[in-house]
Design a protein around this motif. Structure first.
Motif, short mmCIF file in Angstrom:
data_model
loop_
_atom_site.label_atom_id
_atom_site.label_comp_id
_atom_site.label_asym_id
_atom_site.label_seq_id
_atom_site.Cartn_x
_atom_site.Cartn_y
_atom_site.Cartn_z
N VAL A 1 27.61 12.25 21.13
CA VAL A 1 27.13 13.36 22.12
C VAL A 1 27.17 12.68 23.47
CG1 VAL A 1 25.09 14.52 22.99
CG2 VAL A 1 25.51 14.45 20.43
N THR A 2 26.78 11.62 23.73
CA THR A 2 26.82 11.19 25.29
C THR A 2 28.32 10.88 25.75
OG1 THR A 2 26.31 8.94 24.49
CG2 THR A 2 24.84 10.39 25.28
N MET A 3 29.05 10.61 24.52
CA MET A 3 30.77 10.10 25.11
C MET A 3 31.22 11.26 25.23
SD MET A 3 32.60 7.42 25.33
CE MET A 3 34.23 6.96 25.26
N VAL A 4 31.08 12.34 24.50
CA VAL A 4 31.88 13.51 24.66
C VAL A 4 31.45 14.42 25.89
CG1 VAL A 4 32.25 15.87 23.56
CG2 VAL A 4 32.39 13.84 22.17
N ILE A 5 30.22 14.67 25.83
CA ILE A 5 29.57 15.46 27.27
C ILE A 5 29.79 14.59 28.37
CG2 ILE A 5 27.55 16.51 28.06
CD1 ILE A 5 26.58 17.11 25.32
N GLY A 6 29.55 13.20 28.52
CA GLY A 6 29.47 12.48 29.67
C GLY A 6 30.93 12.27 30.15
N VAL A 7 31.69 12.18 29.32
CA VAL A 7 33.38 11.97 29.73
C VAL A 7 33.95 13.54 30.20
CG1 VAL A 7 35.53 11.31 29.16
CG2 VAL A 7 33.47 9.88 28.43
N ALA A 8 33.58 14.21 29.40
CA ALA A 8 33.86 15.67 29.87
C ALA A 8 33.30 16.04 31.27
CB ALA A 8 33.66 16.70 28.71
N THR A 9 32.26 15.76 31.54
CA THR A 9 31.64 16.35 32.64
C THR A 9 32.26 15.22 33.75
OG1 THR A 9 29.52 16.63 31.76
CG2 THR A 9 29.36 16.41 34.07
N ALA A 10 32.43 14.02 33.75
CA ALA A 10 32.98 13.21 34.64
C ALA A 10 34.63 13.83 35.06
CB ALA A 10 33.15 11.94 34.23
N ILE A 11 35.22 14.14 33.95
CA ILE A 11 36.54 14.56 34.07
C ILE A 11 36.50 15.73 34.90
CG2 ILE A 11 38.74 15.62 33.00
CD1 ILE A 11 38.08 13.74 30.64
N TYR A 12 35.64 16.76 34.62
CA TYR A 12 35.35 18.17 35.26
C TYR A 12 35.32 17.67 36.82
CZ TYR A 12 34.00 22.70 36.94
OH TYR A 12 33.52 23.83 37.58
N LEU A 13 34.22 16.94 37.19
CA LEU A 13 33.91 16.65 38.37
C LEU A 13 35.05 16.02 39.38
CD1 LEU A 13 30.14 15.71 37.84
CD2 LEU A 13 31.07 17.90 38.80
N GLU A 14 35.74 15.05 38.87
CA GLU A 14 36.59 14.33 39.39
C GLU A 14 37.97 14.72 39.51
OE1 GLU A 14 36.44 11.13 41.06
OE2 GLU A 14 34.06 11.72 40.73
N GLU A 15 38.37 15.77 38.54
CA GLU A 15 39.92 16.12 38.37
C GLU A 15 40.11 17.50 38.76
OE1 GLU A 15 42.24 14.03 38.06
OE2 GLU A 15 40.96 12.17 37.42
N VAL B 1 37.07 19.80 40.21
CA VAL B 1 36.20 20.27 41.20
C VAL B 1 36.63 19.46 42.62
CG1 VAL B 1 34.09 20.54 42.21
CG2 VAL B 1 34.39 20.62 39.63
N LYS B 2 37.14 20.48 43.64
CA LYS B 2 37.28 19.73 44.85
C LYS B 2 35.97 19.43 45.54
CE LYS B 2 41.31 22.93 45.52
NZ LYS B 2 41.82 23.95 46.21
N LYS B 3 36.44 18.45 46.47
CA LYS B 3 35.33 17.92 47.24
C LYS B 3 34.71 19.04 48.19
CE LYS B 3 36.94 13.14 47.65
NZ LYS B 3 37.34 11.90 48.61
N GLY B 4 33.19 19.26 48.01
CA GLY B 4 32.62 20.02 48.74
C GLY B 4 31.14 20.15 48.34
N ARG B 5 30.63 21.34 48.90
CA ARG B 5 29.13 21.58 48.43
C ARG B 5 28.82 21.69 46.94
NH1 ARG B 5 27.11 25.72 52.75
NH2 ARG B 5 27.63 24.53 54.75
N VAL B 6 29.86 22.39 46.11
CA VAL B 6 29.41 22.32 44.60
C VAL B 6 29.53 20.94 44.10
CG1 VAL B 6 30.34 23.29 42.60
CG2 VAL B 6 30.54 24.67 44.67
N ARG B 7 30.57 20.16 44.52
CA ARG B 7 30.66 18.85 43.69
C ARG B 7 29.57 17.92 44.23
NH1 ARG B 7 36.17 14.96 43.58
NH2 ARG B 7 35.12 13.08 43.34
#
Length: 296
Positions: free
Chosen positions: A90-104, A106-112
């Motif tokens: 659970v932590t591997m799938v959700i954690g890595v997916a969240t990190a990929i979304y934020l890093e790859e 989502v552009k730098k800004g208020r949302v990120r």
């Protein structure tokens, strides 16, 4: 010449003070480290000495019992392993997916910044708060009860910020020229992430998973909050069975130790078992990390 001599003397004096300060600071750090190691050694000696005569094969294979002489940790070991089977994926799938979304994506800004700030804040929230959240959502709202699945999801929420932050740092550390080379070959963003970025970041991501699993194995407060018992329950055989874990069993034995002295020895033996399981899982994770590690 006199002026040059004075400047040279000042430089030598300043360097001497810096060297002395550096030696003093190193001495303080060394003393702090030695103090921590001595305390750890004393604790381990005390636990190991108390567990002698109690830690045997019968203790490892026997279920909990009201009789201290017949009590064992077979149920707690099984429950701990079942819990890790939920927490890990659970932590591997959700954690890595969240990190990929934020890093790859989502552009730098208020949302990120908003997401990253809240994830960092969640890493500092007391574990009992996650236990209350698990009690409210998984145990009562979804009606799961105090079963393996509810405990695993609760512990996953607890360690998820650690995995997300570690995965983000791992993705940031991947050299940019690898992405550019992949794009130059005509790969899409997802193909680049899947075939180039993730393999390069996998060793560091696994390191974060090691830290997360280590914390999840040793946590007690969230499981007590969702009502995990330390009673004479059958060994769990699925994620929908009641269960107990080693930290909870140790906690209850420690509470009962003032009334029955033998429970203190049982708790010491269970601590040794918990440490062995934690070191074994960490060693396995380290071997897996080293196997997939690549240098670019």
């Amino acid at each position: 010449m006199a002026e040059h001599y004075i400047d040279h003397a000042r430089v030598e004096s300043r360097m001497g003070r810096r060297i002395q300060t550096n030696r003093a600071v190193r001495g303080v750090f060394l003393a702090s480290t030695m103090f921590g190691l001595v305390v750890l050694a004393v604790l381990l000696y005390d636990v190991i000495s108390d567990s002698l005569g109690w830690l045997d094969w019968n203790f490892l294979t026997s279920p909990p019992s009201f009789s201290a002489e017949n009590a064992g940790v077979a149920g707690a070991i099984t429950g701990t392993l079942w819990l890790m089977l939920i927490v890990g994926p659970v932590t591997m799938v959700i954690g890595v997916a969240t990190a990929i979304y934020l890093e790859e994506y989502v552009k730098k800004g208020r949302v990120r910044t908003f997401f990253e700030t809240n994830i960092s804040n969640l890493a500092g929230v007391p574990s009992i708060v996650f236990g209350l959240l698990g009690l409210t959502v998984f145990v009562r709202l979804l009606g799961m009860g105090s079963v393996v699945l509810a405990g695993g999801l609760t512990m996953s929420l607890l360690v998820l910020p650690i995995v997300i932050v570690a995965a983000q740092e791992a993705l940031r550390a991947v050299p940019g020229y690898l992405r550019e080379a992949s794009y130059g070959m005509g790969a899409t963003r997802w193909q680049t992430i899947r075939n180039v970025v993730l393999p390069a970041a996998l060793p560091s991501i696994l390191t974060g998973m090691i830290l997360a699993m280590s914390r999840a194995i040793g946590e007690t407060a969230p499981l007590i909050a969702i009502g995990i018992p330390a009673l004479l329950i059958p060994l769990p055989s699925s994620v929908f069975d009641s269960f107990t874990v080693l930290p909870v069993q140790i906690y209850y034995w420690t509470i009962d130790a003032p009334l029955t002295a033998e429970y203190a020895y049982l708790a010491a033996a269970a601590i040794i078992v918990l440490l062995v399981i934690m070191f074994t899982l960490n060693s396995a994770a380290i071997l897996i990390r080293n196997k997939f590690q690549k240098r670019f």
